[in-house]
Design a protein around this motif. Structure first.
Motif, short mmCIF file in Angstrom:
data_model
loop_
_atom_site.label_atom_id
_atom_site.label_comp_id
_atom_site.label_asym_id
_atom_site.label_seq_id
_atom_site.Cartn_x
_atom_site.Cartn_y
_atom_site.Cartn_z
N TYR B 47 -10.49 60.59 98.15
CA TYR B 47 -9.68 59.66 97.36
C TYR B 47 -8.20 60.00 97.58
N LEU B 48 -7.39 58.99 97.79
CA LEU B 48 -5.96 59.22 98.00
C LEU B 48 -5.16 58.76 96.78
N SER B 49 -4.19 59.57 96.44
CA SER B 49 -3.27 59.19 95.37
C SER B 49 -2.18 58.31 95.95
N ASN B 50 -1.90 57.18 95.30
CA ASN B 50 -0.82 56.30 95.74
C ASN B 50 0.32 56.40 94.73
N ASP B 51 1.47 56.82 95.18
CA ASP B 51 2.58 57.09 94.27
C ASP B 51 3.88 56.46 94.74
#
Lengths: 351, 351
Positions: B47-51
């Motif tokens: 899972y990738l964090s989008n910031d």
């Protein structure tokens, strides 16, 4: 009953105040004053303080609840602080002939409650009492509290001061360099002559913001990362502030004192600050302040100034620009604040 | 040796990143990774964090020395935080199959020193581990430290939160209203649906900044002088910040967390802040901050969150927007951050 001339606020300006014409900002009038009642004094204004802050008090764009003082109402006398002589006293505190400071407004004479008047005793060493309006008054105190209480400067700081040749700025430079002994003090001013003056009173360097090389000059004077400014005392706002956002060290502190660059332009027409992101990435701390919030600490600050004067750490005589004028000239002289001509405190000596 | 696909930064953007064309911001590539060496782990990003902050890391307009982290270099993998599974471990701390958090970048696989990896143990109550990327990770902690350490909120505060339906904003609203119990919490968001959500999670009112009546709505929600905002947690910057400068109480505190409204515009083309004078007259205190400065206090904050979850004071399930995508879709999904579509934390679930 005393007759006095007064300058009234006729039309709140949104841009540069106008001296003449149908929209003239001020209007000269003559009015009758009642005599002093119990605990009041009748004063004659001898010297008027000219302050950029006064522009805020008459602005059409500022709502009363967003100002730190009562704005001037149209049709009433323009507010101003003055060095006065007491003409008639109904107070035990003052007698005829005493000098005092009072908020007389632009009025030859004024009746003021004695408890709203501050004594202006003779100063040591033959110093002019007009310094009560500048270096030794609200102006100098603004510099002191902005630096020591808001920005909390120490010897380790690299301090930048905008409007460094102005009344407040010139005190900032001296306090930072000579009283606190900051590592580096950099001034910004608007002419070569002003820059020379700022360097003479203690700045390591003063940069002329009117030079086309200004941004590069600032970069050179604040080389990152070790040379970034740790403190910015800002009297000017606008482009100089925007530039400084890009030259502050991590956790740098900005004391927001004034924004003279924008006082004569309606907010929606100003350029606006564009480098806001730097506030976040560099964790900048910005605090607006008003000197009146520090009244309880004034006596202590005045002691520091007295001591610094004795030790030759403060040079205030050149930090004053006194203009002689008739009562008719008051608005015109006040407007010199915005033409960038004067060095130090602009004071009107009423003839 | 492991083969991995990676998204590289190809061209630093000044405006909105481009997905295609000759100036495409990112470029897909395949590269060989060495295996894990001693004290390293090989991880697979799940899972990738989008910031929004990632936009700052690739900006052409930001100088490296003005950023709180290493900017991404052109030709290297885009930086990102991910929830991962350990594929191979040369560290005693982790074993194959463990879940962890790591800064893998936009890469299927990455080799990371074990001491730069954080464990991601199962959460109680069947909560999704993806919350480690959002409410229980840097995002939630940003809200916590911005409110409690930077703005130092108390029950007596009237708190305004911009980007209130976003990952950080939605945590701010809940922390302010439900954990600290602030007097009033006002959210700003960009659609009626988002506003409903923000009110559902605790805001007294949420105002849609896209409505033409927004400025009047804000005025109504912060009636002066007693109803002026005492705290503004700002994720957005730009016009919303400029408006809030006119609605802050005296000595109001602004926690400058983000400025998403300006991330995709070069500074010189932004509108800029025009109401600076209010910072002075109202003695506002503005502090930029970065959550990484509070790492030593993370454990304490996590305890507060755990307790709040138990007591039902935090609702985090709806505060997450998980988008399934292939590795090819990573930039496209990330770009949704700037289209204002998602509520809460935007997470990419790699298929």
């Amino acid at each position: 009953m005393v007759q006095t001339r007064q300058w009234l606020l006729a039309n709140k300006p949104t841009d540069l105040p106008e001296l003449d014409g149908p929209n003239a900002t001020f209007k000269l009038t003559t009015t009758d004053l009642p005599g002093a009642k119990d605990d009041e004094v009748l004063v004659k204004a001898l010297y008027l303080s000219n302050d950029p802050a006064q522009r805020g008090w008459i602005s059409r764009d500022i709502k009363p609840e967003r100002l730190y003082t009562q704005p001037v109402k149209e049709g009433t006398a323009m507010h101003a602080r003055a060095l006065c002589e007491i003409v008639e006293s109904k107070s035990q505190r003052y007698k005829k002939g005493d000098w005092c400071l009072a908020s007389t407004g632009w009025s030859e004479y004024a009746v003021v409650p004695a408890n709203q008047v501050q004594p202006a005793p003779e100063l040591p060493g033959g110093m002019s009492r007009t310094h009560y309006l500048g270096a030794l008054g609200f102006t100098g105190l603004t510099a002191w509290f902005g630096l020591t209480e808001v920005a909390k400067i120490t010897k380790d700081d690299i301090v930048v001061v905008s409007g460094a040749a102005g009344a407040t700025g010139s005190m900032c430079v001296q306090i930072a360099k000579k009283i606190v002994g900051c590592k580096k003090v950099i001034g910004f001013a608007g002419s070569e002559g002003k820059c020379k003056y700022v360097e003479k009173i203690g700045a390591d360097v003063c940069l002329n913001y009117k030079n086309s090389s200004f941004a590069r000059d600032v970069e050179k004077a604040t080389p990152g990362p070790d040379g970034f400014a740790t403190v910015f005392f800002d009297n000017v706002g606008g482009e100089q502030l925007d530039l400084m956002l890009t030259r502050m060290a991590r956790d740098g502190r900005i004391a927001a004192c004034g924004a003279i660059s924008a006082y004569n332009t309606a907010p929606e027409r100003t350029t606006g600050l564009k480098n806001w992101f730097e506030v976040i990435t560099m964790r900048l701390h910005i605090s607006g302040f008003i000197v009146l919030d520090y009244i309880s600490q004034f006596p202590k600050a005045r002691e520091v100034f007295t001591q610094a004067l004795k030790e030759g750490k403060l040079q205030i005589d050149e930090g004053e620009h006194i203009v002689n004028g008739g009562f008719d000239d008051i608005p015109k002289i006040w407007m010199q604040l915005f033409s960038g001509r004067n060095i130090g405190k602009l004071v009107t000596a009423l003839q």
